[in-house]
Design a protein around this motif. Structure first.
Motif, PDB file in Angstrom:
ATOM      1  N   GLY A 267      27.779  31.342 -87.539  1.00 27.11           N
ATOM      2  CA  GLY A 267      27.972  30.688 -86.253  1.00 27.11           C
ATOM      3  C   GLY A 267      26.792  30.913 -85.329  1.00 27.11           C
TER       4      GLY A 267
ATOM      5  N   ASN B 184      30.029  31.341 -81.860  1.00 24.26           N
ATOM      6  CA  ASN B 184      30.825  30.112 -81.993  1.00 24.26           C
ATOM      7  C   ASN B 184      30.735  29.617 -83.433  1.00 24.26           C
ATOM      8  N   VAL B 185      31.886  29.465 -84.027  1.00 26.96           N
ATOM      9  CA  VAL B 185      31.984  29.046 -85.420  1.00 26.96           C
ATOM     10  C   VAL B 185      32.611  27.649 -85.457  1.00 26.96           C
ATOM     11  N   THR B 186      31.997  26.769 -86.232  1.00 27.43           N
ATOM     12  CA  THR B 186      32.537  25.412 -86.364  1.00 27.43           C
ATOM     13  C   THR B 186      33.458  25.345 -87.582  1.00 27.43           C
TER      14      THR B 186
ATOM     15  N   VAL C  55      35.313  24.015 -82.617  1.00 32.68           N
ATOM     16  CA  VAL C  55      34.489  25.215 -82.445  1.00 32.68           C
ATOM     17  C   VAL C  55      35.362  26.338 -81.896  1.00 32.68           C
TER      18      VAL C  55
END
Lengths: 138, 234
Positions: free
Chosen positions: A41, A58-60, A66
């Motif tokens: 992220g 922040n990870v998608t 997100v």
């Protein structure tokens, strides 16, 4: 498993069974050291603090949503003594984090991170052994 | 104290530890008659940590079972849960300074600074000191028993003997009486602690924690409750 049901981009990599030093809110109490996951992220916050340094990333997710993850590390003092290169991290970097999942959703303890240039770093600045025991464990 | 020990103490007066960029300290001489616990700093990792097979009271077991690591750990507020909890923390430095009438123990973890008066152990009501802001650490008095520093602590607020691993949540009541015995074996500092707490334990709880000598200096810890309580994403 609840953590996995979130659908985030976490990949179960391996099972490990390691006892490490513990502190503050105690790694074995707060993190599942029998498993290791990988999360990639974008770094949104860096805190070099005691008793635990942490990142927010922040990870998608696969559905393009997100979500934020909290990545805990050992004490900043310990990482400084180990020579951890704190100045190599900048908000906006895309990082891969390898570590043990937390018992709270979207948390983990960092065992290893991969920088944008491909550099691998552990909190102790020592190579991890095959069981993943390099974390400072605080 | 023999002549050799006196000479060693004088030599130590000018010894300066190496540093990690924090301020170097000049080590004062160890007062005559006291064992040398202060010519080195100490860091966890001096050997195996031991807990004896203690027995809870019924109430103590209830309190242990009720511990919730997600909210009960005093470390979320930068507060020491007990002396044993502090010694159990890895990777942090302890610095000891010995004087004729007191001993100062500075714990890097949570910047705990403990100045304990040396007293006559036979005194019925010895002078004691506390650590402001850490009520679970009680009031302590100290003396030397041969080569061992003995620290006797009472009047604690409720806390936890440990918040770590499988023993996380071992309770400490106001009736807790803790006796630490610190002794040096070369480059190892052994801290043997006896916890007497009839409210929670039918038998003494005994721990042995070992530190190793280190050239690292104390570093500022600077814990803030706002940061220490960050344990989940937003």
């Amino acid at each position: 498993m609840k953590l996995m049901s979130l659908g985030v981009a976490a990949v179960l990599v391996a099972s490990v069974g390691v006892q490490r030093p513990t502190a503050h809110h105690s790694v074995p109490v707060n993190f599942d050291q029998s498993r290791e996951i990988t999360v990639t992220g974008v770094l949104t916050e860096i805190k070099w603090v005691n008793p635990h340094a942490h990142f927010r990333i922040n990870v998608t997710n696969p559905d393009s949503a997100v979500v934020e993850w909290l990545i805990e590390m050992g004490a900043a003092n310990t990482m400084r003594r180990a020579g951890f290169p704190m100045d190599r991290f900048m908000v906006g970097d895309r990082l891969t984090i390898i570590g043990n999942p937390g018992r709270r959703d979207r948390t983990m303890i960092l065992n290893e991170t991969v920088l944008p240039d491909g550099t691998h770093l552990t909190p102790t600045m020592r190579p991890r052994d095959p069981t993943g025991a390099a974390s400072s464990g605080e | 104290m023999n002549v050799t020990a006196v000479a060693r103490s004088l030599a130590l007066a000018t010894l300066v530890l190496s540093t990690d960029a924090s301020a170097q300290r000049v080590i004062p001489p160890v007062p005559a008659g006291q064992p040398d616990l202060s010519s080195k700093n100490w860091i966890a990792g001096g050997g195996r940590t031991e807990f004896n097979d203690f027995v809870y009271t019924a109430d103590g077991k209830k309190r242990f079972d009720a511990y919730d690591f997600k909210k009960d750990d005093p470390a979320y507020g930068c507060i020491g849960a007990s002396w044993t909890r502090i010694y159990l923390n890895p990777n942090v430095v302890i610095q000891i300074t010995q004087k004729v009438d007191s001993v100062r123990l500075q714990y890097e973890w949570m910047d705990i600074d403990r100045l304990v008066p040396l007293v006559d152990p036979t005194s019925a009501n010895p002078r004691r000191s506390n650590v402001p802001g850490h009520p679970a650490l009680g009031y302590s008095a100290a003396w030397y028993d041969g080569d061992t520093l003995v620290i006797d602590t009472i009047d604690m607020e409720p806390g936890y003997v440990t918040t770590m691993v499988e023993r996380a949540g071992m309770p400490q009541s106001r009736r807790m009486h803790t006796v630490e015995r610190l002794s040096r074996q070369g480059n190892v500092l052994t801290i043997a602690t006896t916890h007497l707490d009839p409210a929670n334990y039918r038998t003494p709880v005994e721990t042995v924690i070992r530190y190793q000598a280190t050239d690292w200096e104390l570093m500022k810890y600077g814990c803030t409750p706002e940061e220490a309580a960050v344990v989940a994403p937003r």
